[in-house]
Design an enzyme around this catalytic site. Structure first.
Site, PDB file in Angstrom:
ATOM      1  N   HIS A  18      -9.987 -12.772  -2.185  1.00 59.44           N
ATOM      2  CA  HIS A  18     -11.324 -12.376  -2.624  1.00 59.44           C
ATOM      3  C   HIS A  18     -12.351 -13.636  -2.837  1.00 59.44           C
ATOM      4  O   HIS A  18     -13.371 -13.375  -2.727  1.00 59.44           O
ATOM      5  CB  HIS A  18     -11.118 -11.538  -3.883  1.00 59.44           C
ATOM      6  CG  HIS A  18     -10.504 -10.194  -3.651  1.00 59.44           C
ATOM      7  ND1 HIS A  18      -9.723  -9.431  -4.735  1.00 59.44           N
ATOM      8  CD2 HIS A  18     -10.438  -9.414  -2.715  1.00 59.44           C
ATOM      9  CE1 HIS A  18      -9.505  -8.403  -4.222  1.00 59.44           C
ATOM     10  NE2 HIS A  18      -9.844  -8.210  -3.014  1.00 59.44           N
ATOM     11  N   HIS A  41      -8.857  -1.623   5.719  1.00 60.82           N
ATOM     12  CA  HIS A  41      -8.016  -0.947   4.655  1.00 60.82           C
ATOM     13  C   HIS A  41      -8.402  -1.448   3.149  1.00 60.82           C
ATOM     14  O   HIS A  41      -8.210  -2.380   2.332  1.00 60.82           O
ATOM     15  CB  HIS A  41      -6.718  -1.920   4.914  1.00 60.82           C
ATOM     16  CG  HIS A  41      -6.040  -1.589   5.970  1.00 60.82           C
ATOM     17  ND1 HIS A  41      -6.739  -2.165   7.296  1.00 60.82           N
ATOM     18  CD2 HIS A  41      -4.919  -0.919   6.240  1.00 60.82           C
ATOM     19  CE1 HIS A  41      -5.609  -1.772   8.323  1.00 60.82           C
ATOM     20  NE2 HIS A  41      -4.570  -1.054   7.715  1.00 60.82           N
ATOM     21  N   SER A 101     -11.941  -5.409  -2.586  1.00 59.13           N
ATOM     22  CA  SER A 101     -12.720  -5.873  -1.490  1.00 59.13           C
ATOM     23  C   SER A 101     -14.040  -5.319  -1.379  1.00 59.13           C
ATOM     24  O   SER A 101     -15.176  -5.702  -1.157  1.00 59.13           O
ATOM     25  CB  SER A 101     -12.136  -6.198  -0.283  1.00 59.13           C
ATOM     26  OG  SER A 101     -11.258  -5.053  -0.004  1.00 59.13           O
ATOM     27  N   GLU A 119     -10.278   4.044   4.749  1.00 59.69           N
ATOM     28  CA  GLU A 119      -9.078   3.928   3.779  1.00 59.69           C
ATOM     29  C   GLU A 119      -8.218   5.086   4.139  1.00 59.69           C
ATOM     30  O   GLU A 119      -8.937   6.283   4.272  1.00 59.69           O
ATOM     31  CB  GLU A 119      -9.317   3.909   2.410  1.00 59.69           C
ATOM     32  CG  GLU A 119      -8.393   4.238   1.381  1.00 59.69           C
ATOM     33  CD  GLU A 119      -6.983   3.734   1.274  1.00 59.69           C
ATOM     34  OE1 GLU A 119      -7.382   2.422   1.184  1.00 59.69           O
ATOM     35  OE2 GLU A 119      -6.001   4.236   1.353  1.00 59.69           O
ATOM     36  N   GLY A 145      -7.253   2.492   9.555  1.00 59.94           N
ATOM     37  CA  GLY A 145      -8.129   0.981   9.763  1.00 59.94           C
ATOM     38  C   GLY A 145      -8.259   0.781  11.245  1.00 59.94           C
ATOM     39  O   GLY A 145      -9.099  -0.035  11.527  1.00 59.94           O
ATOM     40  N   ASP A 165      -6.888  -5.941   6.060  1.00 58.99           N
ATOM     41  CA  ASP A 165      -6.038  -6.213   4.886  1.00 58.99           C
ATOM     42  C   ASP A 165      -4.952  -5.071   4.779  1.00 58.99           C
ATOM     43  O   ASP A 165      -4.937  -4.332   3.507  1.00 58.99           O
ATOM     44  CB  ASP A 165      -7.002  -6.378   3.816  1.00 58.99           C
ATOM     45  CG  ASP A 165      -6.166  -6.765   2.386  1.00 58.99           C
ATOM     46  OD1 ASP A 165      -4.746  -7.261   2.549  1.00 58.99           O
ATOM     47  OD2 ASP A 165      -6.522  -6.320   1.341  1.00 58.99           O
TER      48      ASP A 165
HETATM   49  C1  LIG Z   1      -3.719  -4.188   0.473  1.00 59.90           C
HETATM   50  S1  LIG Z   1      -4.469  -2.600   0.206  1.00 59.90           S
HETATM   51  C2  LIG Z   1      -6.001  -2.974   0.386  1.00 59.90           C
HETATM   52  C3  LIG Z   1      -6.687  -4.035  -0.708  1.00 59.90           C
HETATM   53  C4  LIG Z   1      -8.321  -4.151  -0.654  1.00 59.90           C
HETATM   54  N1  LIG Z   1      -8.669  -4.492   0.774  1.00 59.90           N
HETATM   55  C5  LIG Z   1      -8.696  -5.190  -1.499  1.00 59.90           C
HETATM   56  O1  LIG Z   1      -8.777  -6.180  -1.161  1.00 59.90           O
HETATM   57  O2  LIG Z   1      -9.166  -4.827  -2.577  1.00 59.90           O
HETATM   58  C6  LIG Z   1      -4.065  -1.836   1.442  1.00 59.90           C
HETATM   59  C7  LIG Z   1      -4.737  -0.579   1.592  1.00 59.90           C
HETATM   60  O3  LIG Z   1      -4.495  -0.024   2.794  1.00 59.90           O
HETATM   61  C8  LIG Z   1      -4.300   1.497   2.775  1.00 59.90           C
HETATM   62  N2  LIG Z   1      -3.941   1.808   4.070  1.00 59.90           N
HETATM   63  C9  LIG Z   1      -2.550   2.080   4.522  1.00 59.90           C
HETATM   64  N3  LIG Z   1      -2.485   2.308   5.678  1.00 59.90           N
HETATM   65  C10 LIG Z   1      -3.817   2.407   6.413  1.00 59.90           C
HETATM   66  C11 LIG Z   1      -4.262   2.574   7.476  1.00 59.90           C
HETATM   67  N4  LIG Z   1      -3.413   2.995   8.532  1.00 59.90           N
HETATM   68  N5  LIG Z   1      -5.527   2.604   7.754  1.00 59.90           N
HETATM   69  C12 LIG Z   1      -6.270   2.322   6.505  1.00 59.90           C
HETATM   70  N6  LIG Z   1      -5.621   2.152   5.286  1.00 59.90           N
HETATM   71  C13 LIG Z   1      -4.562   2.203   5.192  1.00 59.90           C
HETATM   72  C14 LIG Z   1      -3.562   1.681   1.558  1.00 59.90           C
HETATM   73  O4  LIG Z   1      -3.669   3.127   1.118  1.00 59.90           O
HETATM   74  C15 LIG Z   1      -4.195   0.626   0.484  1.00 59.90           C
HETATM   75  O5  LIG Z   1      -5.208   1.268  -0.230  1.00 59.90           O
END
Ligand SMILES: C[S@@+](CC[C@H](N)C(=O)[O-])C[C@H]1O[C@@H](n2cnc3c(N)ncnc32)[C@H](O)[C@@H]1O
Length: 281
Positions: A18, A41, A101, A119, A145, A165
């Site tokens: 971040h 993500h 993020s 998401e 994503g 991410d």
């Molecule tokens: C590491 S977290 C993201 C944190 C966020 N980017 C942040 O920095 O605040 C990963 C997220 O991806 C989501 N996720 C998992 N597989 C995904 C996909 N194929 N496409 C989009 N989101 C996905 C999960 O539910 C989770 O909320």
């Protein structure tokens, strides 16, 4: 999909990711031309650090908690820390909420800029949509994503940042990440791209770097923070960011705060950091 970011919000990996994201968004605002951020993500956007899940792991205490308790935060952390502090007014320094993020990017963007959030988790996508329901500059998509890269790039603004991410729940996530970078580059070669990856032990990281090099994409910067030696495949010892088209000022700014993060967040003598060009211009 078992991963829920609330258990990890504000940990050392979030601090590093971040703080870097804040520098890039701040850099994009320096030009008088609008831009778009695509967060593939996105998570829920903001995290309640008083929740049962956040308190269960307490990871934020050894991440953002340690940073805010330090009297010597470097200036290049300010864009990030200002947003965290603004989200916790009147708490006397106590942390109640932590920006994911999406909220961090939104806080630093201007009214003319746009944020697209993907998401896949149904509940998280719903929370994210609720957070931004009154904000017409933010579009929340409940979708994969990697599909969002194909759907939303290139952005009409032709300037922007793509953050990828993923939770690294899937065995082939590193390969999907390298493929995503190629997909981004095919559609939007001038965009800034930031990929997050975990560091447990070295072998998978070396394989990931090889895959990035093999992509043929130029201007690839690697930044890593290890809080412990990277010799235990069973735990998160550090994390890295692979950046394409990073602002030219970024390596210097990262080198300005990474030694501090290493000192403040490191857990054993194996803690270290690096910022290197994997592939030149
Ligand atoms: C590491 S977290 C993201 C944190 C966020 N980017 C942040 O920095 O605040 C990963 C997220 O991806 C989501 N996720 C998992 N597989 C995904 C996909 N194929 N496409 C989009 N989101 C996905 C999960 O539910 C989770 O909320």
């Amino acid at each position: 999909m078992n991963y829920r970011h609330i258990y990890h919000a504000g940990n050392f990996a979030d601090v590093f990711k971040h703080a870097t994201l804040a520098l890039i968004v701040r850099h994009l605002t320096l030009k008088d031309k609008s831009f778009c951020v695509l967060d593939t993500h996105a998570g829920v956007g903001a995290y309640d650090l008083g929740s049962e899940q956040a308190l269960k792991t307490g990871e934020f205490r050894d991440g953002i908690g340690r940073v805010l308790a330090s009297p010597e935060c470097p200036p290049s952390l300010s864009p990030y820390l200002d947003v965290v502090r603004d989200l916790n007014p009147g708490t006397g320094g106590a942390l109640r909420r932590y920006p994911g993020s999406p909220l961090l990017a939104r806080a630093l963007m201007r009214p003319c800029d746009r944020l697209v959030l993907a998401e896949l988790h149904p509940e998280d996508a719903e929370s994210l949509a609720a957070l931004f329901r009154h904000d017409r500059r933010v579009s929340v998509q409940r979708m994969d994503g990697y599909a969002a890269v194909k759907a939303f790039l290139p952005p009409p603004e032709r300037r922007g940042l793509i953050l990828v991410d993923p939770p690294f729940e899937e065995r082939d996530e590193a390969q999907r990440l390298a493929d995503a970078l190629k997909a981004v580059h095919r559609r939007f070669a001038t965009g800034i791209t930031m990929l997050w990856y975990p560091i447990k032990d070295r072998a998978p990281v070396a394989a990931f770097h090889d895959a990035l090099e093999a992509s043929g994409i130029r201007s690839l910067l690697i930044a890593e923070l290890l809080i412990r030696a990277d010799d235990d495949p069973g735990r998160l010892n550090g994390c890295g960011l692979a950046l394409v088209n990073a602002p030219w000022t970024l390596p210097g700014a990262l080198a300005g705060f990474l030694p501090f993060l290493c000192r403040t967040l490191g857990r054993d003598p194996g803690a270290r950091w690096r910022v290197d060009r994997l592939v030149g211009e």
